[in-house]
Motif scaffolding. Structure first.
Motif: not given
Length: 358
Positions: A169-181, A127-143
């Motif tokens: 993807a346009d609507q991201l999830g916390i877990i995807d193949w990049f963050t899971l890797f 999970f902590f690796g996935v969290a770092l992946g989310n920070i690197v990848r970014g999120v859809n701020l403002g939805m």
């Protein structure tokens, strides 16, 4: 002052990764490699006096985040609400498993809490690796949908995954193949780190096997790191632009690679603590290089409508940041003194302390 508090926050997180990282790794070793009761007791004894104190650094990081970067705190704790709750429960189960397994001497009781301790440690590492992946990848701020923000510019919320499982993807999830890797990379790294701590703090019969495990897993880790860098280039077209513009930042990847290549000599180290030093170097260097690559961003935006969250647009007021320095120095001094005393009292090998025994 924003940069000062950013360095403080990253420093605290780096210390947490090193210290609680070996706790998670020890739990993974306990789950997969500890077959005898003697080996299990050696592992719990190696981390028993330290694990709860190590988690103080996570609380400290949350406190600094709340104080120095309140907008980032509000945004991330609401957007990542679901995984944060899952991490909280995993931390609880891990602690309960470690503390309760020795209270009643019954095979079923011990197996239940052994599994709770080991599985929670493994999932936390991922999970902590996935969290770092989310920070690197970014999120859809403002939805943003169809080019229009549906929420405030700093707000977002992510489901656990999206139907496409894609980081683009346009609507991201916390877990995807990049963050899971990256979660897998984290789990392998912390397994190595935990094994090195056990080797350092015990004379367990498991140690010779763990040196072999570290040696073999290090090949896996090196391959995963190379692949992750290639994948990162696909996610972010210019992942190394900060390093090109600021060549001194290459010190962080250099530290990481010294750490990972140093671990290939784990079988020949004359002192048991050398492996732990090298795995710590890899953790600190890798974490610093990752955060430096997105600086000054702390949470990138994946859309062009709303700007990324940076250390400047999420920071508290200048006066508050300045006054906080005095309290931080006092708190840091107390924590350092405590940790020096703790690690001095529990120096040396820990095999026979019988941690958790009733």
């Amino acid at each position: 002052m924003e940069f000062f508090w950013y360095v403080v926050l990253m420093g605290i997180l780096a210390v947490y990764i090193v210290l609680d990282g070996y706790d998670f790794g020890a739990g993974i070793i306990h789950l997969f490699f500890a077959k005898t009761e003697k080996d299990k007791k050696a592992i719990t004894s190696a981390i028993g006096p330290f694990w709860d104190a190590n988690e103080v650094w996570l609380i400290a990081a949350g406190g600094v985040l709340f104080f120095a970067f309140p907008t980032l705190y509000a945004s991330s704790f609401s957007g990542f609400y679901l995984p944060l709750m899952m991490i909280l429960w995993l931390l609880i189960f891990r602690a309960v498993g470690l503390e309760l397994r020795g209270q009643i001497h019954h095979p079923m009781w011990e197996v239940i809490w052994d599994k709770a301790f080991g599985i929670a440690s493994l999932l936390l590492a991922i999970f902590f690796g996935v969290a770092l992946g989310n920070i690197v990848r970014g999120v859809n701020l403002g939805m943003v949908e169809n080019g229009v923000s549906t929420q405030e510019a700093h707000f977002f919320f992510l489901p656990l995954w999206n139907p496409t499982f894609s980081p683009k993807a346009d609507q991201l999830g916390i877990i995807d193949w990049f963050t899971l890797f990256l979660g897998v990379v984290s789990a392998v790294t912390l397994t190595i780190h935990g094994a090195n701590w056990i080797i350092y703090k015990t004379n367990s019969s498991l140690n010779a096997k763990l040196k072999e495990v570290v040696y073999k897993l290090n090949f896996v880790l090196l391959g995963l790191v190379i692949i992750s860098l290639l994948i990162w280039h696909r996610i972010e077209p210019k992942p190394f632009h900060n390093f090109v513009e600021n060549p001194f930042l290459w010190i962080f990847p250099l530290i990481a690679f010294i750490g990972i290549f140093g671990l290939f000599k784990v079988k020949t180290f004359k002192k048991d603590g050398h492996g732990f030093v090298f795995s710590s170097m890899f953790l600190v260097g890798g974490f610093a290089a990752t955060t430096a690559s997105i600086f000054p961003n702390v949470l990138p935006s994946t859309n062009t409508v709303n700007p990324s969250l940076t250390i400047y647009n999420t920071a508290a007021g200048e006066y508050g940041l300045s006054v906080g320095v005095y309290w931080f120095v006092i708190a840091l001094a107390l924590v350092i003194v405590y940790f020096i005393i703790q690690y001095k009292v529990f120096s040396g090998k820990m095999d026979d302390i019988g941690y958790g025994e009733h």
